[in-house]
Design a protein around this motif. Structure first.
Motif, PDB file in Angstrom:
ATOM      1  N   GLU A 151      56.872  25.673  -3.397  1.00 23.72           N
ATOM      2  CA  GLU A 151      56.716  25.387  -1.971  1.00 23.72           C
ATOM      3  C   GLU A 151      56.582  23.882  -1.711  1.00 23.72           C
ATOM      4  OE1 GLU A 151      55.023  28.992   0.440  1.00 23.72           O
ATOM      5  OE2 GLU A 151      53.521  28.356  -1.026  1.00 23.72           O
ATOM      6  N   GLY A 152      57.461  23.115  -2.365  1.00 19.36           N
ATOM      7  CA  GLY A 152      57.492  21.681  -2.160  1.00 19.36           C
ATOM      8  C   GLY A 152      56.424  20.881  -2.893  1.00 19.36           C
ATOM      9  N   ARG A 153      55.597  21.554  -3.665  1.00 21.32           N
ATOM     10  CA  ARG A 153      54.493  20.885  -4.359  1.00 21.32           C
ATOM     11  C   ARG A 153      54.722  20.922  -5.868  1.00 21.32           C
ATOM     12  NH1 ARG A 153      48.126  22.352  -3.491  1.00 21.32           N
ATOM     13  NH2 ARG A 153      47.315  20.621  -4.713  1.00 21.32           N
TER      14      ARG A 153
ATOM     15  N   VAL B 223      44.615  26.925  -6.881  1.00 17.01           N
ATOM     16  CA  VAL B 223      44.119  28.018  -6.037  1.00 17.01           C
ATOM     17  C   VAL B 223      44.907  28.094  -4.733  1.00 17.01           C
ATOM     18  CG1 VAL B 223      42.121  28.898  -4.757  1.00 17.01           C
ATOM     19  CG2 VAL B 223      41.832  28.011  -7.079  1.00 17.01           C
ATOM     20  N   SER B 224      45.132  26.960  -4.099  1.00 14.04           N
ATOM     21  CA  SER B 224      45.854  26.963  -2.827  1.00 14.04           C
ATOM     22  C   SER B 224      47.319  27.350  -3.015  1.00 14.04           C
ATOM     23  CB  SER B 224      45.742  25.602  -2.132  1.00 14.04           C
ATOM     24  OG  SER B 224      46.365  24.602  -2.908  1.00 14.04           O
ATOM     25  N   VAL B 225      47.900  27.031  -4.152  1.00 15.82           N
ATOM     26  CA  VAL B 225      49.282  27.419  -4.451  1.00 15.82           C
ATOM     27  C   VAL B 225      49.353  28.930  -4.682  1.00 15.82           C
ATOM     28  CG1 VAL B 225      51.187  27.161  -6.092  1.00 15.82           C
ATOM     29  CG2 VAL B 225      49.837  25.153  -5.426  1.00 15.82           C
ATOM     30  N   ARG B 226      48.433  29.436  -5.481  1.00 15.90           N
ATOM     31  CA  ARG B 226      48.436  30.870  -5.814  1.00 15.90           C
ATOM     32  C   ARG B 226      48.130  31.759  -4.615  1.00 15.90           C
ATOM     33  NH1 ARG B 226      44.947  29.724 -11.134  1.00 15.90           N
ATOM     34  NH2 ARG B 226      46.653  29.111 -12.516  1.00 15.90           N
TER      35      ARG B 226
ATOM     36  N   ILE C 168      51.364  46.790  -7.318  1.00 15.06           N
ATOM     37  CA  ILE C 168      52.373  46.420  -6.318  1.00 15.06           C
ATOM     38  C   ILE C 168      51.723  46.272  -4.950  1.00 15.06           C
ATOM     39  CG2 ILE C 168      54.419  47.268  -5.080  1.00 15.06           C
ATOM     40  CD1 ILE C 168      55.290  48.475  -7.860  1.00 15.06           C
ATOM     41  N   ALA C 169      50.874  47.229  -4.575  1.00 14.67           N
ATOM     42  CA  ALA C 169      50.172  47.140  -3.286  1.00 14.67           C
ATOM     43  C   ALA C 169      49.336  45.863  -3.227  1.00 14.67           C
ATOM     44  CB  ALA C 169      49.296  48.376  -3.068  1.00 14.67           C
ATOM     45  N   ARG C 170      48.644  45.552  -4.308  1.00 13.12           N
ATOM     46  CA  ARG C 170      47.808  44.346  -4.350  1.00 13.12           C
ATOM     47  C   ARG C 170      48.659  43.081  -4.190  1.00 13.12           C
ATOM     48  NH1 ARG C 170      44.339  43.346  -9.575  1.00 13.12           N
ATOM     49  NH2 ARG C 170      46.407  42.962 -10.389  1.00 13.12           N
ATOM     50  N   ALA C 171      49.842  43.061  -4.796  1.00  8.46           N
ATOM     51  CA  ALA C 171      50.715  41.887  -4.693  1.00  8.46           C
ATOM     52  C   ALA C 171      51.233  41.684  -3.277  1.00  8.46           C
ATOM     53  CB  ALA C 171      51.891  42.025  -5.660  1.00  8.46           C
ATOM     54  N   LEU C 172      51.416  42.778  -2.544  1.00  9.51           N
ATOM     55  CA  LEU C 172      51.985  42.695  -1.199  1.00  9.51           C
ATOM     56  C   LEU C 172      50.953  42.405  -0.116  1.00  9.51           C
ATOM     57  CD1 LEU C 172      54.462  45.708  -1.386  1.00  9.51           C
ATOM     58  CD2 LEU C 172      54.992  43.267  -1.612  1.00  9.51           C
ATOM     59  N   VAL C 173      49.690  42.683  -0.399  1.00 10.50           N
ATOM     60  CA  VAL C 173      48.638  42.507   0.607  1.00 10.50           C
ATOM     61  C   VAL C 173      48.537  41.039   1.018  1.00 10.50           C
ATOM     62  CG1 VAL C 173      46.275  42.006  -0.199  1.00 10.50           C
ATOM     63  CG2 VAL C 173      46.715  44.115   0.940  1.00 10.50           C
ATOM     64  N   GLY C 174      48.371  40.809   2.284  1.00  8.97           N
ATOM     65  CA  GLY C 174      48.272  39.447   2.796  1.00  8.97           C
ATOM     66  C   GLY C 174      49.613  38.791   3.047  1.00  8.97           C
ATOM     67  N   SER C 175      50.700  39.529   2.814  1.00  5.31           N
ATOM     68  CA  SER C 175      52.070  39.034   3.045  1.00  5.31           C
ATOM     69  C   SER C 175      52.313  37.647   2.457  1.00  5.31           C
ATOM     70  CB  SER C 175      52.372  39.023   4.545  1.00  5.31           C
ATOM     71  OG  SER C 175      52.224  40.311   5.079  1.00  5.31           O
ATOM     72  N   PRO C 176      52.197  37.506   1.124  1.00  9.06           N
ATOM     73  CA  PRO C 176      52.414  36.203   0.508  1.00  9.06           C
ATOM     74  C   PRO C 176      53.868  35.737   0.697  1.00  9.06           C
ATOM     75  CG  PRO C 176      52.311  37.906  -1.163  1.00  9.06           C
ATOM     76  CD  PRO C 176      51.942  38.554   0.132  1.00  9.06           C
ATOM     77  N   ASP C 177      54.066  34.426   0.687  1.00  9.60           N
ATOM     78  CA  ASP C 177      55.403  33.858   0.841  1.00  9.60           C
ATOM     79  C   ASP C 177      56.289  34.122  -0.373  1.00  9.60           C
ATOM     80  OD1 ASP C 177      54.782  32.806   3.346  1.00  9.60           O
ATOM     81  OD2 ASP C 177      54.050  30.931   2.492  1.00  9.60           O
ATOM     82  N   ILE C 178      55.674  34.210  -1.546  1.00  9.69           N
ATOM     83  CA  ILE C 178      56.403  34.423  -2.798  1.00  9.69           C
ATOM     84  C   ILE C 178      55.815  35.652  -3.480  1.00  9.69           C
ATOM     85  CG2 ILE C 178      56.893  33.475  -5.094  1.00  9.69           C
ATOM     86  CD1 ILE C 178      56.511  30.666  -3.830  1.00  9.69           C
ATOM     87  N   ILE C 179      56.699  36.545  -3.942  1.00 14.49           N
ATOM     88  CA  ILE C 179      56.241  37.705  -4.706  1.00 14.49           C
ATOM     89  C   ILE C 179      56.983  37.699  -6.035  1.00 14.49           C
ATOM     90  CG2 ILE C 179      55.992  40.202  -4.798  1.00 14.49           C
ATOM     91  CD1 ILE C 179      56.042  40.191  -1.735  1.00 14.49           C
ATOM     92  N   LEU C 180      56.216  37.739  -7.114  1.00 14.22           N
ATOM     93  CA  LEU C 180      56.757  37.750  -8.462  1.00 14.22           C
ATOM     94  C   LEU C 180      56.507  39.122  -9.075  1.00 14.22           C
ATOM     95  CD1 LEU C 180      55.272  34.332  -9.647  1.00 14.22           C
ATOM     96  CD2 LEU C 180      57.536  34.736  -8.642  1.00 14.22           C
TER      97      LEU C 180
ATOM     98  N   GLY D  39      42.469  45.036  -2.034  1.00 10.43           N
ATOM     99  CA  GLY D  39      41.960  44.087  -1.053  1.00 10.43           C
ATOM    100  C   GLY D  39      41.351  42.832  -1.635  1.00 10.43           C
ATOM    101  N   TYR D  40      41.365  42.689  -2.942  1.00  7.24           N
ATOM    102  CA  TYR D  40      40.659  41.595  -3.610  1.00  7.24           C
ATOM    103  C   TYR D  40      40.984  40.221  -3.033  1.00  7.24           C
ATOM    104  CZ  TYR D  40      38.591  38.748  -7.242  1.00  7.24           C
ATOM    105  OH  TYR D  40      37.833  37.825  -7.909  1.00  7.24           O
ATOM    106  N   ARG D  41      42.260  39.919  -2.899  1.00  9.53           N
ATOM    107  CA  ARG D  41      42.667  38.604  -2.383  1.00  9.53           C
ATOM    108  C   ARG D  41      42.074  38.351  -1.002  1.00  9.53           C
ATOM    109  NH1 ARG D  41      48.136  35.898  -2.335  1.00  9.53           N
ATOM    110  NH2 ARG D  41      48.831  37.669  -3.547  1.00  9.53           N
ATOM    111  N   LEU D  42      42.119  39.354  -0.142  1.00 11.13           N
ATOM    112  CA  LEU D  42      41.628  39.201   1.231  1.00 11.13           C
ATOM    113  C   LEU D  42      40.109  39.061   1.267  1.00 11.13           C
ATOM    114  CD1 LEU D  42      43.939  41.806   2.976  1.00 11.13           C
ATOM    115  CD2 LEU D  42      44.270  39.328   2.749  1.00 11.13           C
ATOM    116  N   TYR D  43      39.418  39.822   0.421  1.00  7.07           N
ATOM    117  CA  TYR D  43      37.961  39.688   0.353  1.00  7.07           C
ATOM    118  C   TYR D  43      37.581  38.283  -0.122  1.00  7.07           C
ATOM    119  CZ  TYR D  43      37.542  44.799   0.764  1.00  7.07           C
ATOM    120  OH  TYR D  43      37.610  46.105   1.192  1.00  7.07           O
ATOM    121  N   GLU D  44      38.296  37.785  -1.128  1.00  7.47           N
ATOM    122  CA  GLU D  44      37.992  36.458  -1.690  1.00  7.47           C
ATOM    123  C   GLU D  44      38.244  35.345  -0.683  1.00  7.47           C
ATOM    124  OE1 GLU D  44      36.703  35.330  -4.848  1.00  7.47           O
ATOM    125  OE2 GLU D  44      36.028  37.393  -4.628  1.00  7.47           O
TER     126      GLU D  44
END
Length: 178
Positions: free
Chosen positions: A61-63, A74-77, A148-160, A100-105
């Motif tokens: 993402e340009g960084r 952390v901000s990249v991930r 897969i559900a955990r990876a999609l939560v929060g609608s990240p810009d990049i999904i690996l 929900g881990y990412r959102l709780y954190e």
């Protein structure tokens, strides 16, 4: 979104990646195919900053993340969702808390919104009824779907995805691919 510039990575005396260069732009999908041990998972770990290249540059993402400190990653991930080959669920957390881990954190949305997001993504992978279960109570395919559900939560810009449909039944494989 992601750029590798002449990236090389070795483990001990074995060169896994040699001067790899590619660019993935916003909205594009890149599929990397190769035999076991050919470096596919290594590329994903490099994108996440979990390992560093021996040489070359990695831009997300340009960084330039090639040499940045762990605390700055952390901000990249935060903008990357990852489905690990092994599932990588937290054994001590129920399915709800794993997804929900990412959102709780992050703490940027209230608990009711986190619950809606978790329910929505568990519904997508067909596991809403299993929201209270622990990972030890799930089959391998179910663990993959929680990942897969955990990876999609929060609608990240990049999904690996590292072998995202391994261990899934044909119907669920089609849903995930679609």
């Amino acid at each position: 979104m992601i750029e590798f510039q002449n990236v090389t990575k070795s483990f001990d005396d074995e060169v896994v990646l040699k001067e790899i260069s590619f660019t993935v732009r916003r909205g594009e999908t890149l599929i990397i195919l190769g035999a076991s041990g050919s470096g596919k998972s290594t590329i994903l770990k490099l994108i996440l900053g979990l390992i560093q290249p021996d040489s070359g540059r990695i831009i997300v993402e340009g960084r330039d993340i090639t040499d940045i400190a762990e605390r700055d990653l952390v901000s990249v991930r935060r903008n990357i969702g990852m489905v690990f080959q092994e599932g990588a669920l937290f054994d001590s957390l129920a399915v709800r808390d794993n997804v929900g881990y990412r959102l709780y954190e992050e703490g940027s949305i209230d608990d009711a919104e986190v619950e809606r997001e978790v329910q929505k993504h568990l519904g997508f992978v067909g596991l809403q009824a299993d929201i209270e279960k622990m990972p030890s109570e799930l089959s391998g395919g179910m663990k993959r779907r929680v990942g897969i559900a955990r990876a999609l939560v929060g609608s990240p810009d990049i999904i690996l995805y590292d072998e995202p449909t391994a261990g899934l039944d044909p119907i669920m494989k089609r849903t995930i691919v679609d």
